[in-house]
Design a protein around this motif. Structure first.
Motif: not given
Ligand SMILES: [Zn+2]
Ligand SMILES: [Zn+2]
Length: 452
Positions: A155-167
């Protein structure tokens, strides 16, 4: 119910138990299918969605190898629509996510991601943001993110880890996976080998910072890792059982992250190196063939050298001559700027207050290290294989093992070794070396091993 090492990942769904570590461990994925031909069972897995709208996400390659088949299998009993990315190298950024938001039909009930790293990451994040469940049909055993609960995005050129969900479900058809490009199979092995140094770093953090640790989870990850290590040679033959061992181990480490609620069992300093290399190439605007797992594979050999160095350090000598006391702030800053370019100032702002420049505090840290030195040495000896052994395993699989092969020149490699840990705030071998005032020395030592 603590020894799970004999259990296949398919049998781990729905687990929920009190562990000897004091934590409750649970697996919140409903369905995991691993095996030859399991893709044909997709309609059974998705039975509760019959008649509803499902949305397939794939790219041109993954659509060919599996997406088309999924579409055919579901065509009669589901309202199927799809979006197929045309890019060869899709980046998990705002554009990719925006495209899916535009394309997903209204009243969709389920997202079906067909792919590996990027397709999985953007579909997971989309699923999380719009509240529609997703399943992943894996196409390559290349990374451990299938069973993960977070999405690394750019995001905006920076690699960041976002919360998401399990499959909701993971479908890993060995027939499809074994045909993935060879560097993807090798990437899977690299990501798995990285668990050696990740677990060692977890131990160090437990010893020095009293961080929570679970021996049972460690045992689980290690037993899966050893099976892959022993089978490394047959990766080149695309052997069914080997591919199955790798994808099992990759899914398992994803589950392990969820079970302990932290990425400790799967990611340590070798991942910091990998993320650092990914950012270097991204900043340069260069596309590289190598995936996350290829970087991690290279990184684990490097960190194994760091552990070997640690093990041979004369800790009393360092304590006596006080060479660890002074850490040069200006030099630290300058190095980060040189490695991360335009992102450097963000990293400095993020990390500066967590770095110990104060001599009194450094002395206190050193005393703690000294008091625990025997335990630390034991981690170096017991948890981390010799670097040559790691490199040998990678060679057996035909995988890359040197930072040279990634495209890093000598000086940039040396600097990145020093700056890699600063993209996160977690303790590991590199931070320990910095506390001992030895990080620069080790950087030069390891650089000469790989670049002479
Ligand atoms: Zn536990
Ligand atoms: Zn990884």
């Amino acid at each position: 119910m603590n020894d799970l090492s004999g259990l296949s990942v398919e049998k781990m769904t729905g687990l929920n138990y009190k562990c000897s570590c004091g934590k409750n461990h649970s697996v919140e994925i409903e369905n995991i299918l691993v095996g030859t031909g399991v893709i044909t069972q997709i309609a059974n897995v998705l039975k509760s969605y019959e008649g509803k709208k499902v949305f397939i996400v794939a790219d041109v390659n993954t659509y060919d190898v599996a997406g088309k088949k999924v579409e055919e299998l579901l065509a009669n009993r589901y309202q199927v629509s799809k979006y197929v990315f045309k890019q060869e190298r899709l980046i998990p950024n705002e554009k990719a996510l925006g495209t899916l938001l535009v394309e997903i039909p209204e009243d969709t009930s389920l997202i079906i991601a067909v792919g590996s790293g990027t397709i999985n990451d953007i579909s997971r994040f989309l699923s999380y943001k719009i509240g529609i469940p997703y399943v992943i049909i894996g196409t390559a055993p290349s990374m451990d993110g299938y069973a993960s609960v977070v999405s690394p995005l750019v995001v905006d050129g920076v690699k960041t880890t976002y919360n998401a969900v399990y499959p909701l479900a993971i479908v890993a058809d060995i027939d499809i996976m074994r045909q993935a490009p060879m560097y993807m199979l090798q990437a899977g092995l690299g990501d798995i080998l990285g668990k050696y140094t990740a677990l060692a770093d977890w131990h160090i953090a437990n010893i020095l910072n009293d961080e929570y640790f679970c021996k049972e989870i460690e045992k689980l990850v290690l037993s899966s890792l050893k099976k892959c290590e022993e089978a490394a040679q047959s990766i080149k033959d695309r052997d069914d059982q080997t591919v199955e061992k790798i994808i099992e181990a990759l899914i398992l480490t994803g589950l392990a992250i969820g079970m302990v609620g932290a990425s400790r069992p799967a990611s340590g300093e070798e991942h910091h190196l990998s993320h650092c290399y990914e950012m270097i190439f991204m900043n340069r605007g260069e596309t590289t063939k190598w995936l996350h797992g290829n970087n991690v594979g290279v990184g684990v050999g490097i960190i194994a050298y760091a552990y070997e160095y640690l093990n041979n350090i004369d800790i009393n000598e360092i304590f006596r001559n006080e060479s660890y006391l002074y850490l040069d702030k200006a030099k630290w800053r300058q190095n980060i700027k040189e490695v991360y370019g335009t992102c450097g100032s963000n990293i400095i702002a993020f990390k500066e207050n967590s770095i110990c420049f104060n001599e009194e505090e450094r002395k206190i840290n050193m005393k703690k290290i000294l008091a625990n030195w025997e335990s630390i040495k034991k981690v170096c000896e017991v948890c981390v294989p010799a670097p040559e052994a790691i490199i040998n395993t990678l060679k057996k699989a035909g995988a890359i093992y040197s930072p040279k092969e990634l495209g890093l020149d000598k000086e940039l490699f040396r600097k990145s070794f020093i700056a890699a840990k600063d993209i996160r705030k977690r303790y590991g071998a590199l931070q320990l070396l910095e506390d001992l005032g030895k990080l620069d020395d080790v950087a030069s030592y390891i650089t000469n091993i790989y670049y002479n």
